[in-house]
Design a protein around this motif. Structure first.
Motif, PDB file in Angstrom:
ATOM      1  N   PHE A 234      70.288  58.979 -21.307  1.00 16.96           N
ATOM      2  CA  PHE A 234      70.685  58.307 -20.075  1.00 16.96           C
ATOM      3  C   PHE A 234      69.809  57.074 -19.911  1.00 16.96           C
ATOM      4  O   PHE A 234      68.598  57.133 -20.092  1.00 16.96           O
ATOM      5  CB  PHE A 234      70.516  59.246 -18.877  1.00 16.96           C
TER       6      PHE A 234
ATOM      7  N   GLN B  79      75.342  56.181 -20.234  1.00 20.08           N
ATOM      8  CA  GLN B  79      75.048  57.435 -20.911  1.00 20.08           C
ATOM      9  C   GLN B  79      75.599  57.366 -22.329  1.00 20.08           C
ATOM     10  O   GLN B  79      76.732  56.938 -22.541  1.00 20.08           O
ATOM     11  CB  GLN B  79      75.682  58.614 -20.178  1.00 20.08           C
TER      12      GLN B  79
ATOM     13  N   ALA C 267      68.941  53.498 -17.526  1.00 24.87           N
ATOM     14  CA  ALA C 267      69.063  52.672 -16.333  1.00 24.87           C
ATOM     15  C   ALA C 267      68.516  51.297 -16.689  1.00 24.87           C
ATOM     16  O   ALA C 267      67.374  51.175 -17.143  1.00 24.87           O
ATOM     17  CB  ALA C 267      68.283  53.255 -15.164  1.00 24.87           C
TER      18      ALA C 267
ATOM     19  N   LEU D 173      65.993  60.436 -14.373  1.00 25.28           N
ATOM     20  CA  LEU D 173      66.161  58.995 -14.517  1.00 25.28           C
ATOM     21  C   LEU D 173      65.938  58.248 -13.207  1.00 25.28           C
ATOM     22  O   LEU D 173      65.227  57.253 -13.175  1.00 25.28           O
ATOM     23  CB  LEU D 173      67.542  58.676 -15.082  1.00 25.28           C
ATOM     24  N   GLU D 174      66.528  58.716 -12.127  1.00 25.02           N
ATOM     25  CA  GLU D 174      66.376  58.016 -10.849  1.00 25.02           C
ATOM     26  C   GLU D 174      64.916  58.024 -10.392  1.00 25.02           C
ATOM     27  O   GLU D 174      64.409  57.017  -9.901  1.00 25.02           O
ATOM     28  CB  GLU D 174      67.263  58.638  -9.775  1.00 25.02           C
TER      29      GLU D 174
ATOM     30  N   TYR E 164      73.734  51.943 -14.855  1.00 24.19           N
ATOM     31  CA  TYR E 164      73.490  53.243 -15.492  1.00 24.19           C
ATOM     32  C   TYR E 164      74.486  53.446 -16.616  1.00 24.19           C
ATOM     33  O   TYR E 164      75.679  53.174 -16.441  1.00 24.19           O
ATOM     34  CB  TYR E 164      73.661  54.375 -14.476  1.00 24.19           C
TER      35      TYR E 164
END
Length: 69
Positions: free
Chosen positions: A59, A54, A61, A29-30, A52
């Protein structure tokens, strides 16, 4: 990459939200988020917030930003 873009119009510019999704353990994700920021850097006036969340093995963002006019 799964991306959702929402646009809000303000007096001082356009505020937008983009949501980036990763499944499984969320480990990418990052990287996906940073890739989106670098790809769109010339259109970004300011990043206001990154949130962020979940939901099970999904997940998310969400980037809130102002777009250059």
């Amino acid at each position: 990459m799964n991306i959702l873009v929402v646009t809000m119009f303000l007096r001082s510019g356009r505020m937008k939200h983009v949501s980036i999704v990763d499944y499984g353990d969320g480990s990418n994700l990052e990287e996906k988020m940073n890739e989106w920021i670098l790809t769109n850097e010339e259109n970004l006036l300011e990043i206001i917030d990154i949130e962020y969340t979940q939901h099970g093995n999904m997940f998310l963002a969400t980037i809130t930003y102002l777009e250059k006019e």
